[in-house]
Design a protein around this motif. Structure first.
Motif, PDB file in Angstrom:
ATOM      1  N   ALA A  15       0.824  -1.201   0.000  1.00 59.13           N
ATOM      2  CA  ALA A  15       0.000   0.000   0.000  1.00 59.13           C
ATOM      3  C   ALA A  15       0.860   1.253   0.000  1.00 59.13           C
ATOM      4  O   ALA A  15       0.510   2.270  -0.585  1.00 59.13           O
ATOM      5  CB  ALA A  15      -0.935  -0.003   1.197  1.00 59.13           C
ATOM      6  N   ASN A  16       2.035   1.217   0.623  1.00 57.17           N
ATOM      7  CA  ASN A  16       2.916   2.377   0.690  1.00 57.17           C
ATOM      8  C   ASN A  16       3.762   2.556  -0.551  1.00 57.17           C
ATOM      9  O   ASN A  16       4.485   3.521  -0.665  1.00 57.17           O
ATOM     10  CB  ASN A  16       3.833   2.279   1.920  1.00 57.17           C
ATOM     11  N   LYS A  17       3.703   1.614  -1.482  1.00 55.21           N
ATOM     12  CA  LYS A  17       4.527   1.705  -2.689  1.00 55.21           C
ATOM     13  C   LYS A  17       3.799   2.409  -3.836  1.00 55.21           C
ATOM     14  O   LYS A  17       4.170   2.255  -4.980  1.00 55.21           O
ATOM     15  CB  LYS A  17       4.976   0.312  -3.130  1.00 55.21           C
ATOM     16  N   ASN A  18       2.821   3.190  -3.522  1.00 51.78           N
ATOM     17  CA  ASN A  18       2.095   3.953  -4.530  1.00 51.78           C
ATOM     18  C   ASN A  18       3.046   4.987  -5.126  1.00 51.78           C
ATOM     19  O   ASN A  18       3.625   5.786  -4.410  1.00 51.78           O
ATOM     20  CB  ASN A  18       0.885   4.630  -3.889  1.00 51.78           C
ATOM     21  N   PRO A  19       3.253   5.003  -6.453  1.00 55.96           N
ATOM     22  CA  PRO A  19       4.213   5.940  -7.055  1.00 55.96           C
ATOM     23  C   PRO A  19       3.799   7.399  -6.886  1.00 55.96           C
ATOM     24  O   PRO A  19       4.633   8.281  -6.897  1.00 55.96           O
ATOM     25  CB  PRO A  19       4.235   5.543  -8.531  1.00 55.96           C
ATOM     26  N   ASN A  20       2.535   7.676  -6.696  1.00 55.57           N
ATOM     27  CA  ASN A  20       2.083   9.067  -6.552  1.00 55.57           C
ATOM     28  C   ASN A  20       2.372   9.640  -5.173  1.00 55.57           C
ATOM     29  O   ASN A  20       2.388  10.845  -4.995  1.00 55.57           O
ATOM     30  CB  ASN A  20       0.582   9.181  -6.839  1.00 55.57           C
ATOM     31  N   THR A  21       2.583   8.792  -4.183  1.00 56.95           N
ATOM     32  CA  THR A  21       2.802   9.282  -2.826  1.00 56.95           C
ATOM     33  C   THR A  21       4.223   9.040  -2.350  1.00 56.95           C
ATOM     34  O   THR A  21       4.492   9.091  -1.167  1.00 56.95           O
ATOM     35  CB  THR A  21       1.822   8.606  -1.851  1.00 56.95           C
ATOM     36  N   SER A  22       5.144   8.762  -3.236  1.00 57.50           N
ATOM     37  CA  SER A  22       6.522   8.503  -2.814  1.00 57.50           C
ATOM     38  C   SER A  22       7.175   9.771  -2.288  1.00 57.50           C
ATOM     39  O   SER A  22       6.804  10.880  -2.643  1.00 57.50           O
ATOM     40  CB  SER A  22       7.335   7.930  -3.982  1.00 57.50           C
ATOM     41  N   ALA A  23       8.164   9.595  -1.440  1.00 53.91           N
ATOM     42  CA  ALA A  23       8.858  10.728  -0.813  1.00 53.91           C
ATOM     43  C   ALA A  23       9.736  11.465  -1.813  1.00 53.91           C
ATOM     44  O   ALA A  23      10.158  12.582  -1.567  1.00 53.91           O
ATOM     45  CB  ALA A  23       9.694  10.223   0.350  1.00 53.91           C
ATOM     46  N   HIS A  24      10.035  10.838  -2.943  1.00 56.29           N
ATOM     47  CA  HIS A  24      10.937  11.438  -3.925  1.00 56.29           C
ATOM     48  C   HIS A  24      10.186  12.088  -5.088  1.00 56.29           C
ATOM     49  O   HIS A  24      10.750  12.286  -6.153  1.00 56.29           O
ATOM     50  CB  HIS A  24      11.895  10.379  -4.478  1.00 56.29           C
ATOM     51  N   SER A  25       8.916  12.415  -4.916  1.00 53.85           N
ATOM     52  CA  SER A  25       8.164  13.013  -6.015  1.00 53.85           C
ATOM     53  C   SER A  25       8.673  14.428  -6.278  1.00 53.85           C
ATOM     54  O   SER A  25       9.082  15.147  -5.372  1.00 53.85           O
ATOM     55  CB  SER A  25       6.665  13.030  -5.711  1.00 53.85           C
ATOM     56  N   THR A  26       8.671  14.813  -7.533  1.00 54.46           N
ATOM     57  CA  THR A  26       9.161  16.132  -7.905  1.00 54.46           C
ATOM     58  C   THR A  26       8.072  17.160  -7.682  1.00 54.46           C
ATOM     59  O   THR A  26       6.886  16.882  -7.920  1.00 54.46           O
ATOM     60  CB  THR A  26       9.593  16.153  -9.394  1.00 54.46           C
ATOM     61  N   PRO A  27       8.437  18.347  -7.224  1.00 55.35           N
ATOM     62  CA  PRO A  27       7.422  19.383  -7.042  1.00 55.35           C
ATOM     63  C   PRO A  27       6.896  19.823  -8.414  1.00 55.35           C
ATOM     64  O   PRO A  27       7.602  19.720  -9.412  1.00 55.35           O
ATOM     65  CB  PRO A  27       8.176  20.519  -6.352  1.00 55.35           C
ATOM     66  N   PRO A  28       5.661  20.279  -8.451  1.00 55.46           N
ATOM     67  CA  PRO A  28       5.112  20.703  -9.741  1.00 55.46           C
ATOM     68  C   PRO A  28       5.931  21.876 -10.297  1.00 55.46           C
ATOM     69  O   PRO A  28       6.414  22.722  -9.549  1.00 55.46           O
ATOM     70  CB  PRO A  28       3.685  21.125  -9.418  1.00 55.46           C
ATOM     71  N   SER A  29       6.089  21.885 -11.597  1.00 55.43           N
ATOM     72  CA  SER A  29       6.866  22.970 -12.212  1.00 55.43           C
ATOM     73  C   SER A  29       6.081  24.280 -12.106  1.00 55.43           C
ATOM     74  O   SER A  29       4.850  24.278 -12.124  1.00 55.43           O
ATOM     75  CB  SER A  29       7.165  22.648 -13.676  1.00 55.43           C
ATOM     76  N   PRO A  30       6.803  25.402 -11.965  1.00 56.12           N
ATOM     77  CA  PRO A  30       6.109  26.692 -11.836  1.00 56.12           C
ATOM     78  C   PRO A  30       5.265  26.999 -13.080  1.00 56.12           C
ATOM     79  O   PRO A  30       5.605  26.597 -14.188  1.00 56.12           O
ATOM     80  CB  PRO A  30       7.239  27.703 -11.695  1.00 56.12           C
ATOM     81  N   SER A  31       4.201  27.714 -12.872  1.00 51.88           N
ATOM     82  CA  SER A  31       3.321  28.074 -13.978  1.00 51.88           C
ATOM     83  C   SER A  31       4.002  29.099 -14.881  1.00 51.88           C
ATOM     84  O   SER A  31       5.032  29.680 -14.525  1.00 51.88           O
ATOM     85  CB  SER A  31       2.021  28.668 -13.442  1.00 51.88           C
ATOM     86  N   ARG A  32       3.412  29.325 -16.023  1.00 51.96           N
ATOM     87  CA  ARG A  32       3.933  30.323 -16.951  1.00 51.96           C
ATOM     88  C   ARG A  32       3.957  31.701 -16.300  1.00 51.96           C
ATOM     89  O   ARG A  32       4.898  32.470 -16.457  1.00 51.96           O
ATOM     90  CB  ARG A  32       3.031  30.342 -18.191  1.00 51.96           C
ATOM     91  N   TYR A  33       2.898  32.001 -15.545  1.00 54.66           N
ATOM     92  CA  TYR A  33       2.807  33.274 -14.838  1.00 54.66           C
ATOM     93  C   TYR A  33       3.939  33.420 -13.832  1.00 54.66           C
ATOM     94  O   TYR A  33       4.587  34.468 -13.752  1.00 54.66           O
ATOM     95  CB  TYR A  33       1.451  33.384 -14.126  1.00 54.66           C
ATOM     96  N   GLU A  34       4.196  32.358 -13.046  1.00 56.91           N
ATOM     97  CA  GLU A  34       5.267  32.400 -12.039  1.00 56.91           C
ATOM     98  C   GLU A  34       6.630  32.575 -12.698  1.00 56.91           C
ATOM     99  O   GLU A  34       7.474  33.323 -12.202  1.00 56.91           O
ATOM    100  CB  GLU A  34       5.251  31.134 -11.172  1.00 56.91           C
ATOM    101  N   ASN A  35       6.858  31.891 -13.811  1.00 55.23           N
ATOM    102  CA  ASN A  35       8.129  32.044 -14.531  1.00 55.23           C
ATOM    103  C   ASN A  35       8.294  33.470 -15.044  1.00 55.23           C
ATOM    104  O   ASN A  35       9.371  34.060 -14.926  1.00 55.23           O
ATOM    105  CB  ASN A  35       8.210  31.060 -15.701  1.00 55.23           C
ATOM    106  N   GLN A  36       7.232  34.019 -15.609  1.00 58.40           N
ATOM    107  CA  GLN A  36       7.295  35.384 -16.135  1.00 58.40           C
ATOM    108  C   GLN A  36       7.506  36.380 -15.002  1.00 58.40           C
ATOM    109  O   GLN A  36       8.282  37.326 -15.128  1.00 58.40           O
ATOM    110  CB  GLN A  36       6.017  35.727 -16.897  1.00 58.40           C
ATOM    111  N   LYS A  37       6.847  36.160 -13.866  1.00 65.24           N
ATOM    112  CA  LYS A  37       6.998  37.042 -12.709  1.00 65.24           C
ATOM    113  C   LYS A  37       8.446  37.022 -12.217  1.00 65.24           C
ATOM    114  O   LYS A  37       9.015  38.071 -11.908  1.00 65.24           O
ATOM    115  CB  LYS A  37       6.039  36.602 -11.609  1.00 65.24           C
ATOM    116  N   ARG A  38       9.052  35.831 -12.176  1.00 66.65           N
ATOM    117  CA  ARG A  38      10.444  35.707 -11.741  1.00 66.65           C
ATOM    118  C   ARG A  38      11.381  36.427 -12.708  1.00 66.65           C
ATOM    119  O   ARG A  38      12.275  37.170 -12.291  1.00 66.65           O
ATOM    120  CB  ARG A  38      10.822  34.225 -11.619  1.00 66.65           C
ATOM    121  N   ARG A  39      11.153  36.254 -14.015  1.00 69.48           N
ATOM    122  CA  ARG A  39      11.992  36.939 -15.014  1.00 69.48           C
ATOM    123  C   ARG A  39      11.848  38.450 -14.904  1.00 69.48           C
ATOM    124  O   ARG A  39      12.832  39.194 -14.965  1.00 69.48           O
ATOM    125  CB  ARG A  39      11.627  36.475 -16.433  1.00 69.48           C
TER     126      ARG A  39
END
Length: 194
Positions: free
Chosen positions: A8-32
């Motif tokens: 039950a703990n081997k669900n790939p969606n709940t693993s501790a090594h999941s990557t954070p969601p990539s920033p949105s286009r708006y967030e990228n533009q705001k950072r630039r």
């Protein structure tokens, strides 16, 4: 039993090594945009720190950006002033479009506060910046023959028809509820003082 709990703990969606969601286009533009503004402050003579930045410095930055604009803004003495689609080229300058500046200021205003700036001292929300944007909008609207009126919300036609054409029983009920001549409209509300 233990085998089931490990599976039950081997669900790939709940693993501790999941990557954070990539920033949105708006967030990228705001950072630039934020990085560009900070670079502008560093290159300013004399160099400016963020806490000493004012609305006047933001206006300097916006005028500096005009040199990279792609929107033709006709001078008042240009033959094509007020024409949305001029028939021939003219020497009028290219500027930043009002909509681009407005969106830029919105992103920088948010970035300023996200980077620790106090909201009450936000130079991007200063009165001078708001007035400048309004002037740019109005002048570009005249120069290009384009109006920047606020878009009205679309009304759902089905809703409008049912509101304008109530059913017969509803019409009869509404007629019964209308006050007689000389009677106050406030009389229908509970607790109203007449």
């Amino acid at each position: 039993m233990e085998l089931i709990s490990h599976q039950a703990n081997k669900n790939p969606n709940t693993s501790a090594h999941s990557t954070p969601p990539s920033p949105s286009r708006y967030e990228n533009q705001k950072r630039r945009d934020w990085n560009t503004f900070c670079q502008y402050l560093r290159n300013h003579r004399p160099p400016l720190s963020l806490p000493s930045c004012s609305g006047a410095h933001v206006l300097e930055f916006l005028r500096y950006l005009d040199q990279f604009g792609k929107t033709k803004v006709h001078h008042q003495n240009c033959a094509f002033f007020g024409l949305p689609n001029p028939p021939a080229p003219c020497p009028c300058p290219l500027r930043q479009a009002w909509g681009s500046l407005d969106a830029l200021i919105g992103r920088l205003r948010a970035a300023y506060e996200e980077n620790g700036g106090p909201p009450e001292a936000n130079p991007f929300g200063s009165r001078a910046v708001r007035l400048y944007l309004r002037e740019v909008r109005d002048f570009q609207a005249k120069a290009r023959g384009v109006s920047y009126e606020k878009k009205r919300k679309r009304v759902n036609r089905r809703k409008t028809q049912t509101q304008t054409q109530p059913s017969l029983p509803l019409q009869q009920h509404q007629q019964q509820q209308q006050p007689q001549q000389g009677q106050s409209l406030m009389a229908n509300y509970s607790g109203a003082i007449v």
